[in-house]
Design a protein around this motif. Sequence first.
Motif, PDB file in Angstrom:
ATOM      1  N   ASP A 165     -22.552   0.612  13.625  1.00 38.18           N
ATOM      2  CA  ASP A 165     -22.006  -0.308  12.695  1.00 38.18           C
ATOM      3  C   ASP A 165     -21.361   0.233  11.618  1.00 38.18           C
ATOM      4  OD1 ASP A 165     -23.572  -2.776  13.928  1.00 38.18           O
ATOM      5  OD2 ASP A 165     -24.994  -1.550  13.809  1.00 38.18           O
ATOM      6  N   GLU A 213     -25.240  -6.557   9.590  1.00 35.72           N
ATOM      7  CA  GLU A 213     -25.439  -7.933  10.122  1.00 35.72           C
ATOM      8  C   GLU A 213     -26.764  -8.258  10.320  1.00 35.72           C
ATOM      9  OE1 GLU A 213     -22.872  -9.990  10.240  1.00 35.72           O
ATOM     10  OE2 GLU A 213     -21.211  -8.626  10.449  1.00 35.72           O
ATOM     11  N   LYS A 217     -31.584  -7.492   7.958  1.00 35.05           N
ATOM     12  CA  LYS A 217     -30.565  -6.741   8.147  1.00 35.05           C
ATOM     13  C   LYS A 217     -30.545  -5.344   8.817  1.00 35.05           C
ATOM     14  CE  LYS A 217     -27.540  -8.941   5.453  1.00 35.05           C
ATOM     15  NZ  LYS A 217     -26.403  -9.609   5.885  1.00 35.05           N
TER      16      LYS A 217
END
Length: 297
Positions: A84, A168, A2
Amino acid sequence: MKSGFIALVGRPNAGKSTLINALIKSKIAIISNKAQTTRNQIRGIRTDENSQLIFIDTPGIHKPHHELGSMMNKEAFNAAKGVDLIYLIVDVSAEFGKGDEFILEAIKRYKVPTFLILNKIDLINKENLFKIITEYNSKHDFAEIIPISAYTNENLDDLIETSKKYMEDGIKYYPDDQICDYPEQFIISEIIREKILELTEEEIPHSVAVVIERMGRKKGKLLINAMILVERDSQKGIIIGKAGSMIKKVGISARSDIEGILGENIYLELFVRVEKDWRNRKSKLQQLGFIQIDVEE
């Protein structure tokens, strides 16, 4: 693995720099009780066995009074583009004000999950904390609301693990042992500026900048020449001090921190120069690296 980028935004003195240092477990951002201490985006990198989180510390968003202040606001808002996740850092010991409302409205324009990070919970009781959570809940749909204390490290592990859930699967952007992506000269200049703000207290406002003019070797040690820029002759006198007493204190304190980061002994030579009204001069801000110079294609 991640991986992703997280922007820390908020009002001055909300504790963004303290938080990023705590998350990285190393001092990469300077801390002062004076507002608007952070002037640039500072990236801190936290890597473990299954993730790499890149935290972007930003200047506190405020009403600007000079060109430098406008640049700092622009830096903060630009940091929220392309990340993000956004951490909105709020000092729970301070009253909600127009500055908070301004930042909230700005954040709503970004289509990025936003965590409300309620910092300094060690300074208030649970009843007041609940009232603050309720107030913010009515103003925006936050992805998460996480009370923390960057000073005592309370709930920071929970913050990290929750943040990973919003990342992600991706690449590792930096080597495992890298904790920031700024050159040594920037970190050194920031440490010197921090010591000036600490030691001069209210006497020297944010009209001070530090430029590393030379780094080399002298008798086997690293030699660092740093120029301290101020706007007025009176400020120069304060930083130098009587018989050079203040600049000596700044040098001793800064050298200790710099040696701890670099892992070697150094010679640190400090000089002071007056640059009148440098915070409103775009050419000087470009020279100091605060404003990017536009290049025609």
